[in-house]
Design a protein around this motif. Structure first.
Motif, PDB file in Angstrom:
ATOM      1  N   TYR A   1       7.575   1.656 -13.264  1.00 14.56           N
ATOM      2  CA  TYR A   1       8.710   1.235 -12.251  1.00 14.56           C
ATOM      3  C   TYR A   1      10.050   1.625 -13.168  1.00 14.56           C
ATOM      4  CZ  TYR A   1       6.753  -2.653  -8.881  1.00 14.56           C
ATOM      5  OH  TYR A   1       5.483  -3.162  -8.372  1.00 14.56           O
TER       6      TYR A   1
ATOM      7  N   ASN B   1       3.259  -1.977 -14.023  1.00 19.33           N
ATOM      8  CA  ASN B   1       2.507  -3.007 -14.160  1.00 19.33           C
ATOM      9  C   ASN B   1       1.365  -3.094 -13.750  1.00 19.33           C
ATOM     10  OD1 ASN B   1       2.240  -5.568 -12.263  1.00 19.33           O
ATOM     11  ND2 ASN B   1       2.789  -4.419 -10.945  1.00 19.33           N
ATOM     12  N   GLN B   2       0.258  -3.468 -14.847  1.00 25.04           N
ATOM     13  CA  GLN B   2      -1.205  -3.738 -14.946  1.00 25.04           C
ATOM     14  C   GLN B   2      -1.309  -5.084 -14.635  1.00 25.04           C
ATOM     15  OE1 GLN B   2      -2.170  -2.547 -18.625  1.00 25.04           O
ATOM     16  NE2 GLN B   2       0.072  -2.754 -19.788  1.00 25.04           N
TER      17      GLN B   2
ATOM     18  N   GLN C   1      -3.073   5.264  -2.998  1.00 26.00           N
ATOM     19  CA  GLN C   1      -1.815   6.419  -3.600  1.00 26.00           C
ATOM     20  C   GLN C   1      -2.880   7.447  -4.389  1.00 26.00           C
ATOM     21  OE1 GLN C   1       1.149   4.920  -6.339  1.00 26.00           O
ATOM     22  NE2 GLN C   1       2.432   6.296  -5.582  1.00 26.00           N
TER      23      GLN C   1
ATOM     24  N   TYR D   1      -6.623   6.303  -4.409  1.00 20.35           N
ATOM     25  CA  TYR D   1      -7.116   4.206  -5.049  1.00 20.35           C
ATOM     26  C   TYR D   1      -6.197   3.710  -4.425  1.00 20.35           C
ATOM     27  CZ  TYR D   1      -8.764   6.821  -8.844  1.00 20.35           C
ATOM     28  OH  TYR D   1      -9.178   7.536 -10.253  1.00 20.35           O
ATOM     29  N   PHE D   2      -6.510   2.472  -4.078  1.00 23.68           N
ATOM     30  CA  PHE D   2      -5.895   1.764  -2.990  1.00 23.68           C
ATOM     31  C   PHE D   2      -5.008   1.093  -3.776  1.00 23.68           C
ATOM     32  CE2 PHE D   2     -10.323   1.971  -0.944  1.00 23.68           C
ATOM     33  CZ  PHE D   2     -10.135   2.063   0.154  1.00 23.68           C
ATOM     34  N   LYS D   3      -4.321   0.627  -3.640  1.00 26.65           N
ATOM     35  CA  LYS D   3      -2.688   0.112  -3.829  1.00 26.65           C
ATOM     36  C   LYS D   3      -3.234  -1.244  -5.045  1.00 26.65           C
ATOM     37  CE  LYS D   3       0.974   1.911  -3.957  1.00 26.65           C
ATOM     38  NZ  LYS D   3       2.381   1.468  -3.557  1.00 26.65           N
ATOM     39  N   SER D   4      -4.653  -1.875  -3.647  1.00 25.00           N
ATOM     40  CA  SER D   4      -4.272  -2.999  -3.800  1.00 25.00           C
ATOM     41  C   SER D   4      -5.543  -3.617  -3.270  1.00 25.00           C
ATOM     42  CB  SER D   4      -3.106  -4.322  -3.643  1.00 25.00           C
ATOM     43  OG  SER D   4      -3.440  -4.476  -2.470  1.00 25.00           O
TER      44      SER D   4
ATOM     45  N   GLU E   1       0.826   0.436 -11.591  1.00 28.52           N
ATOM     46  CA  GLU E   1       1.984   0.501 -11.043  1.00 28.52           C
ATOM     47  C   GLU E   1       2.834   1.441 -11.728  1.00 28.52           C
ATOM     48  OE1 GLU E   1       3.089  -2.152  -8.424  1.00 28.52           O
ATOM     49  OE2 GLU E   1       2.065  -1.882  -6.703  1.00 28.52           O
TER      50      GLU E   1
ATOM     51  N   ILE F   1      -7.939  -0.151  -9.900  1.00 30.78           N
ATOM     52  CA  ILE F   1      -6.399  -0.021  -8.636  1.00 30.78           C
ATOM     53  C   ILE F   1      -5.538   0.420 -10.583  1.00 30.78           C
ATOM     54  CG2 ILE F   1      -4.984  -1.403  -7.767  1.00 30.78           C
ATOM     55  CD1 ILE F   1      -6.746  -2.968  -6.743  1.00 30.78           C
ATOM     56  N   PRO F   2      -4.965   1.686 -10.156  1.00 29.20           N
ATOM     57  CA  PRO F   2      -4.101   2.547 -11.454  1.00 29.20           C
ATOM     58  C   PRO F   2      -2.881   1.321 -11.662  1.00 29.20           C
ATOM     59  CG  PRO F   2      -4.137   3.482  -9.003  1.00 29.20           C
ATOM     60  CD  PRO F   2      -4.427   2.606  -9.332  1.00 29.20           C
TER      61      PRO F   2
ATOM     62  N   PHE G   1       8.491  -8.713  -4.764  1.00 31.92           N
ATOM     63  CA  PHE G   1       9.147  -7.517  -5.186  1.00 31.92           C
ATOM     64  C   PHE G   1       8.233  -6.179  -4.814  1.00 31.92           C
ATOM     65  CE2 PHE G   1       5.673  -7.819  -8.339  1.00 31.92           C
ATOM     66  CZ  PHE G   1       5.325  -7.000  -9.122  1.00 31.92           C
ATOM     67  N   LYS G   2       6.909  -6.333  -3.983  1.00 33.53           N
ATOM     68  CA  LYS G   2       6.217  -5.156  -3.254  1.00 33.53           C
ATOM     69  C   LYS G   2       6.257  -5.141  -2.616  1.00 33.53           C
ATOM     70  CE  LYS G   2       2.465  -4.600  -6.136  1.00 33.53           C
ATOM     71  NZ  LYS G   2       1.205  -3.688  -6.563  1.00 33.53           N
TER      72      LYS G   2
ATOM     73  N   PHE H   1      -9.593 -11.203 -14.560  1.00 34.43           N
ATOM     74  CA  PHE H   1      -8.490 -10.826 -15.642  1.00 34.43           C
ATOM     75  C   PHE H   1      -9.387 -12.404 -16.191  1.00 34.43           C
ATOM     76  CE2 PHE H   1      -5.427 -10.082 -12.269  1.00 34.43           C
ATOM     77  CZ  PHE H   1      -5.221  -8.886 -13.047  1.00 34.43           C
TER      78      PHE H   1
ATOM     79  N   PHE I   1      10.321   0.046  -7.683  1.00 36.49           N
ATOM     80  CA  PHE I   1       8.538   0.751  -7.749  1.00 36.49           C
ATOM     81  C   PHE I   1       9.210   2.341  -7.955  1.00 36.49           C
ATOM     82  CE2 PHE I   1       5.085   2.712  -5.379  1.00 36.49           C
ATOM     83  CZ  PHE I   1       4.688   2.523  -5.937  1.00 36.49           C
ATOM     84  N   ILE I   2       8.501   3.270  -8.691  1.00 37.53           N
ATOM     85  CA  ILE I   2       8.495   4.824  -8.456  1.00 37.53           C
ATOM     86  C   ILE I   2       7.201   5.107  -7.912  1.00 37.53           C
ATOM     87  CG2 ILE I   2       8.577   6.750 -10.080  1.00 37.53           C
ATOM     88  CD1 ILE I   2       9.537   5.451 -12.062  1.00 37.53           C
ATOM     89  N   ASP I   3       8.049   5.465  -6.333  1.00 34.57           N
ATOM     90  CA  ASP I   3       6.729   5.886  -5.140  1.00 34.57           C
ATOM     91  C   ASP I   3       6.397   8.012  -6.002  1.00 34.57           C
ATOM     92  OD1 ASP I   3       5.366   5.866  -3.304  1.00 34.57           O
ATOM     93  OD2 ASP I   3       7.098   6.519  -2.345  1.00 34.57           O
TER      94      ASP I   3
END
Lengths: 233, 108
Positions: free
Chosen positions: B63, B101-102, A69, A72-75, B61, B58-59, A53-54, A168, B76-78
């Motif tokens: 949806y 999504n976390q 974004q 912050y980095f997205k990943s 996301e 990392i924040p 989905f990404k 995690f 995804f909400i951009d």
């Protein structure tokens, strides 16, 4: 360790599949076109690409580049940091056994090199008792609980992604010591490849760990990533 | 307004939560997510341990779900500054179907 091909419409997909199935090598295809669609269609000749989905509009391809974004980095993949040696999707129920990385734009000044270590080299550095431990002790990969090594008469596989394992789940000191030693072995036996523009590398995700070196944050480094499972596996 | 809050992709077996907020629908959708974060005590960031000296935040996301039940239908909400009223209410009883999504896809 590297098997070279040149991209053409008549490229030998059967041989590439065999190379990936049977050998412990990385395939490098030069002069590959910079197209998500062509990359996805190419891989469909040797495997089943995994949709995510990404991913990009072509759902099997992901752009590995610096992406932020709101500051912050997205990943971690979308950062400019060193990415330690790991298995992709180690936390998935079904881990794709191959990865393709197409270099659209390398980082400047030879930064951002891809790093690899192969399972055979790792096993040579481990004692029998260490191998026993790594095939029996299970670890949490987010929601998946499994050992780092799987070895039977027919196959050998490695699953490792310390960032996921440690972020995690709370690891105790003895577990950290095991992973610290493994990381050391991985680094000592790793090699790097500085991909050139238009080079596509294909490698086994279950037989190699891969990573990357850091690069400047304002770099235009862009790799297109595709994950797939070999048709015959 | 009514909200259907879908469980995180990692917790798909959990139930959908039904929420209701008094909020101006001309407000940006981030204000709605702020309320959800506060009320449900959902962290806004996930911390990733890159090595013992470096932790990266990392924040989450965000949806929105289109009109079917599968997780592949989440978009995804951009632009979190987009007005709430501009999003389609595809949930039951004219509710907005959202997901935070976390967990998935933040490493590689």
């Amino acid at each position: 360790m590297l098997i070279n091909y040149n991209y053409s419409e008549e490229i030998d997909f059967v041989q590439i599949s065999k190379d990936l199935e049977t050998s412990n090598s990385i395939i490098c295809i030069e002069n590959f076109p910079e197209s998500d669609e062509k990359l996805s269609n190419f891989i469909k000749n040797i495997g089943i690409p995994i949709e995510d989905f990404k991913n990009n509009k072509i759902k099997t391809v992901f752009d590995v580049k610096v992406m932020k974004q709101k500051g912050y980095f997205k990943s971690v993949a979308n950062s400019n940091y060193t990415f330690p040696l790991h298995t992709d999707c180690a936390d998935y129920e079904k881990v794709p056994n191959c990865i393709g990385l197409l270099c659209v734009q390398p980082a400047e000044n030879n930064e951002g090199a891809n790093t690899f270590v192969d399972l055979e080299s790792i096993l040579k550095q481990l004692s029998e008792s260490e191998i026993e431990l790594l095939t029996t002790k299970k670890w949490w990969f987010r929601k998946i609980y499994k050992p780092i090594l799987e070895i039977d008469n027919q196959t050998k596989s490695i699953f490792y992604d310390r960032i996921t394992m440690e972020s995690f789940t709370k690891l105790d000191t003895s577990e950290k010591m095991i992973l610290n030693k493994l990381d050391q072995i991985f680094i000592q036996n790793s090699f790097k490849i500085n991909l050139k523009k238009g080079e596509l590398i294909l490698f086994r995700n279950d037989l190699f760990l891969h990573g990357r070196e850091s690069f400047e944050i304002d770099s235009n480094r862009l790799l297109k990533r595709i994950r797939f499972t070999l048709i015959n596996s | 307004m009514k909200i259907e809050l879908y469980p995180d992709m990692d917790e798909r077996d959990n139930e959908i939560e039904y929420l209701e907020y008094d909020i101006d629908e001309n407000a940006p959708i981030k204000e709605l997510f702020d309320k959800i974060h506060e009320e449900k005590n959902i962290p806004r960031f996930k911390e990733f341990i890159l090595d013992e000296n470096q932790i990266e935040k990392i924040p989450c996301e965000y949806y929105i779900k289109s009109n079917d039940k599968s997780y592949s239908s989440f978009q995804f909400i951009d632009d979190l500054d987009q007005k709430i009223s501009e999003f389609q209410k595809n949930g039951n009883d004219n509710s907005l179907s959202l997901m935070i999504n976390q967990s998935i896809g933040f490493v590689n």
